[in-house]
Design an enzyme around this catalytic site. Structure first.
Site, PDB file in Angstrom:
ATOM      1  N   ARG A 198       0.850  -1.193   0.000  1.00  0.00           N
ATOM      2  CA  ARG A 198       0.000   0.000   0.000  1.00  0.00           C
ATOM      3  C   ARG A 198       0.884   1.241   0.000  1.00  0.00           C
ATOM      4  O   ARG A 198       2.043   1.175   0.381  1.00  0.00           O
ATOM      5  CB  ARG A 198      -0.901   0.018   1.240  1.00  0.00           C
ATOM      6  CG  ARG A 198      -0.145  -0.009   2.587  1.00  0.00           C
ATOM      7  CD  ARG A 198      -0.004  -1.414   3.140  1.00  0.00           C
ATOM      8  NE  ARG A 198       0.764  -1.464   4.389  1.00  0.00           N
ATOM      9  CZ  ARG A 198       0.222  -1.589   5.596  1.00  0.00           C
ATOM     10  NH1 ARG A 198      -1.070  -1.630   5.726  1.00  0.00           N
ATOM     11  NH2 ARG A 198       0.978  -1.667   6.655  1.00  0.00           N
ATOM     12  N   CYS A 475      -6.689  -1.858  11.226  1.00  0.00           N
ATOM     13  CA  CYS A 475      -7.215  -3.117  11.751  1.00  0.00           C
ATOM     14  C   CYS A 475      -7.801  -2.916  13.147  1.00  0.00           C
ATOM     15  O   CYS A 475      -9.013  -2.962  13.339  1.00  0.00           O
ATOM     16  CB  CYS A 475      -6.105  -4.154  11.760  1.00  0.00           C
ATOM     17  SG  CYS A 475      -6.607  -5.813  12.187  1.00  0.00           S
ATOM     18  N   GLU A 477      -5.833  -0.487  15.175  1.00  0.00           N
ATOM     19  CA  GLU A 477      -4.950   0.579  15.616  1.00  0.00           C
ATOM     20  C   GLU A 477      -5.758   1.846  15.915  1.00  0.00           C
ATOM     21  O   GLU A 477      -6.985   1.844  15.870  1.00  0.00           O
ATOM     22  CB  GLU A 477      -3.891   0.877  14.544  1.00  0.00           C
ATOM     23  CG  GLU A 477      -3.058  -0.317  14.140  1.00  0.00           C
ATOM     24  CD  GLU A 477      -3.586  -0.998  12.889  1.00  0.00           C
ATOM     25  OE1 GLU A 477      -4.761  -1.449  12.913  1.00  0.00           O
ATOM     26  OE2 GLU A 477      -2.846  -1.076  11.901  1.00  0.00           O
ATOM     27  N   ARG A 687       3.629  -4.159  18.203  1.00  0.00           N
ATOM     28  CA  ARG A 687       2.220  -4.498  18.228  1.00  0.00           C
ATOM     29  C   ARG A 687       2.038  -5.903  17.662  1.00  0.00           C
ATOM     30  O   ARG A 687       2.959  -6.478  17.071  1.00  0.00           O
ATOM     31  CB  ARG A 687       1.392  -3.481  17.448  1.00  0.00           C
ATOM     32  CG  ARG A 687       1.718  -3.433  15.979  1.00  0.00           C
ATOM     33  CD  ARG A 687       1.003  -2.322  15.255  1.00  0.00           C
ATOM     34  NE  ARG A 687       0.839  -2.658  13.848  1.00  0.00           N
ATOM     35  CZ  ARG A 687       0.377  -1.830  12.931  1.00  0.00           C
ATOM     36  NH1 ARG A 687       0.035  -0.609  13.272  1.00  0.00           N
ATOM     37  NH2 ARG A 687       0.236  -2.214  11.675  1.00  0.00           N
TER      38      ARG A 687
END
Length: 839
Positions: A198, A475, A477, A687
């Site tokens: 992306r 997602c 976050e 994360r």
């Protein structure tokens, strides 16, 4: 059990609202949906799988050919203006909120030559080979010709992906792609680089800027700043940026005015008085917004839709652009219109559902097979954040919060990706409504924890008011829309591969024992578990180092290939400093720039280490020779040893020493990240948000000591390994909390999946039970949680009769999707998740 028996078994058990609707053949889960919305939904579903739409790519390419040599941010803005002037304008019957990049009513996928045009031809071949697959991507012969004749020839070698790969140090490239580094579409090493998937990592715009000022207000400010430029440096650096802002405002307004003209043209020939009135209203609204500030709720919705759609035209934001705190910035318009009689609650709900259906049609199509496998079922993260707290700390729930929640419930759809912010003082009324929505069985909404996320932002430099105003993004976050600047995709640590390299002196079985890691010795020589831990730690830190290396390379390369004038003009700091967000690696003054170290397979690693400690060292039930031989054989002929490994102490069951292994894994990475900050004191966050990466990453990992077979999926998120937490949800949550290392400001988002049967949560008692679980989760200061409330039998029936169950929605990761759109391996992963019992 035959099919008839299976069906009878399903009818005899408690069903979620979604399951009930499907079994009964109803068109909606609930009745609070208009005939218009149902007609649109059915037309979209009947169209079939997403189809590639190339108009944006072709127009963007035409513009880039004409502007070579100009500043990139200016080229990007001119390309957006060319797209806005020439993109086909289509309005379908029943539409109330308009704006699309395609010419059909159904799912579409944009492609971006500047991102990965080098992969277009191979992707087109793959799409054609899979024609007829309901979970595939549709492509026409004309699309293929445009790719071969127009897009691929120009972008080959000019796109970001191959140039990023070339710029990587050789060892880092090997760690990502393995020995076949020329095949840039397939990442089959021991880590992953998502920057090539992306333009931008998850992102949320400050939509309120245009809602309150309009393009006109932003354009005028940029023009005044242009006129005041005097310093020679500003004439070189700031001038192109501000000119790009002016052009981008023109582009967005131009696109809207073309819809106004088209609606007026259609209204002039429309025979149906009702539809004629609707088209006249569309024309008037699009003539006013987004050029001018929105005055009504409907104008605000239309303006915001133009903005989010324009964002998709600008760039591929991972998982789609997030929506921010919709119930907050839309509330003044809704409240005023409701009070003054311009809109009813039912009319507002219908308008929202029209926006949800617009979102539903935008599918993120990936050209890389690795990227597609990492986001199965067309992952989408257009988070609509509701609830939470205000900047002054008071609860932010309002009537629009409830309306948005209820408007998302009736359709057999996974849109929008709804996220509710929960805190210690969240009203019981809201929590009850959330629990009832979760019980529908679509996995929505997911839940974010203010008690964890607000302190995280405070530790990383946000003011209290800023931290309290965070929104969900990506997602699971979050974002501070005017302070955060990191837009570069992260690298991913494969904990399962780390375990394998620890056991094999740095080598990877599926790559014919090639050395990917560092030499840590033969485990037969490890005298104590401390030696095992030292070897695991060495392998882990080596992978983390290369994850950070690839990130620095990506940050350095991106400004050469990408710009985002629209996103940048909506960001306070980027706009003030005339610096495109893709230059965030150079640091934007005042920013909170938190790059990511992603991780996958935490439960797999914990349980593998625990099995070794328990079986080889503590109880001496298994020797190293026996364990290594069983792993080498992928457990074949070694059922007794595998049974011992499966029954060894497991993460998620309240066993403190096991959970502490997870804490130590995180501490190892966090200590390294803390010791190696980015310039200007910025952090690399740790994360664990796998999306569906744990499936393809599992395919490169051989058998592991927790009893997992070779190439099977790894554990997902920070949840326990599949089926291994057997003490109930509260014990599982306490274990998960114990395994998180919160002593570093770098510790960030983690994903938790939980699954219940509808019978477990049936009735008001079940609703209260779920509310109590969410309150416990909140008190434990865990970042996120989400729930599947479905029967296993329903999923098995869907595998046998995908047409009947084509609208069955399941929670995957930070998104929900249609179960039948998933691969057999991903379906098996969902089936294997623990069904929580209330103990």
């Amino acid at each position: 059990m035959n099919d008839m028996t299976d069906a009878r078994a399903l009818s005899a058990i408690a069903l979620s609202a979604q399951e009930t609707a499907i079994v009964a053949g109803r068109k909606a889960v609930h009745d609070n949906v208009s005939p218009r919305v149902l007609r649109l939904f059915e037309a979209i579903r009947d169209y079939g799988p997403p189809r590639v739409t190339l108009d944006r790519a072709v127009l963007f390419t035409e513009s880039f050919k004409a502007t070579e040599g100009q500043p990139l941010v200016l080229r990007w803005a001119k390309a957006l203006l060319h797209v806005a002037r020439n993109l086909p304008v289509t309005i379908f019957d029943d539409e109330l909120v308009v704006g699309r990049p395609n010419t059909w009513l159904g799912r579409y996928g944009l492609v971006y030559g500047e991102l990965d045009g080098s992969l277009m031809q191979s992707a087109a071949e793959h799409f054609i080979r899979n024609r007829g697959n309901p979970a595939g991507v549709a492509i026409t012969d004309l699309d293929r010709a445009l790719i071969d004749e127009t897009l691929a020839p120009y972008w080959q070698g000019r796109d970001f992906t191959p140039n990023f790969v070339k710029a990587l140090p050789a060892q880092t490239r090997f760690m990502i792609f393995g020995p076949d580094a020329d095949n840039i579409a397939m990442q089959t090493g021991v880590m992953m680089a998502s920057a090539v998937f992306r333009h931008s990592q998850n992102w949320a715009h400050d939509f309120a800027k245009i809602l309150t000022r309009g393009c006109k207000g932003i354009r005028e400010d940029a023009q005044q700043r242009l006129a005041a430029l005097e310093h020679p440096r500003d004439l070189v650096e700031a001038k192109p940026f501000l000119e790009a802002v002016v052009i981008t405002c023109d582009a967005l307004a131009t696109w809207a005015r073309r819809y106004a003209a088209r609606a007026a043209e259609m209204a002039a020939s429309e025979a149906d008085p009702r539809r004629k009135k609707e088209l006249d209203e569309i024309a008037a609204i699009c003539a006013w917004v987004p050029e001018n500030p929105a005055r009504t709720f409907r104008e605000a919705l239309q303006s915001q839709w133009f903005m989010q759609m324009f964002s998709r035209l600008e760039q591929n934001i991972g998982g789609q652009v997030s929506q921010g705190r919709m119930d907050q910035y839309f509330y003044p318009y809704y409240q005023r219109d409701l009070a003054e009689g311009r809109v009813t609650e039912a009319e507002a709900a219908e308008l929202l559902q029209c926006v949800w259906l617009n979102m539903m049609q935008s599918a993120e199509v990936k050209l890389s097979p690795t990227a597609a496998a990492s986001m199965e079922g067309f992952a989408h993260f257009e988070q609509v954040t509701i609830g939470g707290r205000r900047a002054d700390g008071r609860d932010a729930t309002n009537e629009l919060t409830y309306l948005m929640l209820e408007a998302a419930r009736p359709l057999q759809s996974s849109y929008p990706e709804l996220a509710v912010r929960i805190h210690s003082n969240t009203p019981d009324r809201l929590l009850h409504a959330v629990a009832e929505a979760i019980k529908d069985g679509k996995g929505m909404p997911k839940v974010l924890n203010d008690e964890q996320i607000v302190p995280f932002y405070l530790a990383n430099g946000a003011t209290t008011a800023e931290a309290l105003d965070y929104c969900g993004s990506g997602c699971i976050e979050s974002r501070l829309v005017n302070r955060e600047t990191q837009v570069t995709g992260n690298g991913v640590v494969n904990y399962g591969a780390v375990v394998e390299m620890m056991l094999a002196n740095g080598r990877v079985r599926l790559w014919k024992d090639l050395p990917f890691g560092v030499a840590t010795g033969d485990p037969r020589g490890f005298a104590t578990f401390d030696d095992v831990w030292a070897a695991f730690r060495a392998q882990l830190l080596n992978v983390v180092k290369h994850v950070m290396v690839q990130h620095y390379v990506a940050m350095a390369q991106k400004p050469r290939y990408f710009a985002a004038p629209f996103a940048s003009m909506l960001h306070d700091l980027a706009y003030a400093q005339c610096k495109d967000l893709h230059r965030h690696g150079e640091y934007i003054d005042g920013a909170i720039d938190l790059s990511c170290i992603e991780s996958v397979g935490k439960g797999t690693a914990i349980d593998s280490l625990a099995a070794i400690k328990h079986l080889v060292y503590d109880t001496r039930k298994v020797t190293w020779d026996e364990l290594l031989a069983a792993l080498d054989r992928n457990w074949e002929g070694c059922a007794a040893i595998r049974e011992l490994c499966l029954n060894a102490p497991k993460y998620g069951n309240g066993i403190e020493w096991v959970d502490e292994l997870g804490f130590d894994i995180e501490r190892t990475i966090l200590e390294y990240a803390h010791a190696h900050p980015k310039p200007h004191g910025q952090s690399f966050m740790l994360r664990c948000i796998p999306v569906t990466v744990h499936v393809p990453m599992g395919k490169v990992v051989w058998a592991t000591p927790n009893g997992r077979p070779a190439q099977e999926f790894l554990s997902e998120g920070i949840s326990a390994s599949h089926g291994m937490d057997v003490k109930g949800p509260t014990t599982a949550l306490h274990s998960i909390a114990r395994a998180r290392c919160l002593g570093f400001r770098e510790k960030a988002a983690d994903l938790i999946n939980m699954k219940f049967t509808p019978a477990t949560l049936a009735g008001e008692q079940g609703t209260r039970r779920l509310m109590a679980i969410i309150r416990t989760w909140c008190d434990l200061k865990l970042w996120h949680v989400q729930f599947n409330v479905l029967n296993r039998q329903t999923l098995l029936e869907a595998q046998k009769d995908p047409q009947k169950y084509r609208n069955l929605v399941v929670r995957i990761a930070g998104y929900s999707a249609y179960f039948v759109d998933l691969s057999p391996m991903q379906q098996a992963e969902i089936l294997a998740r623990t069904e929580e019992a209330i103990i």
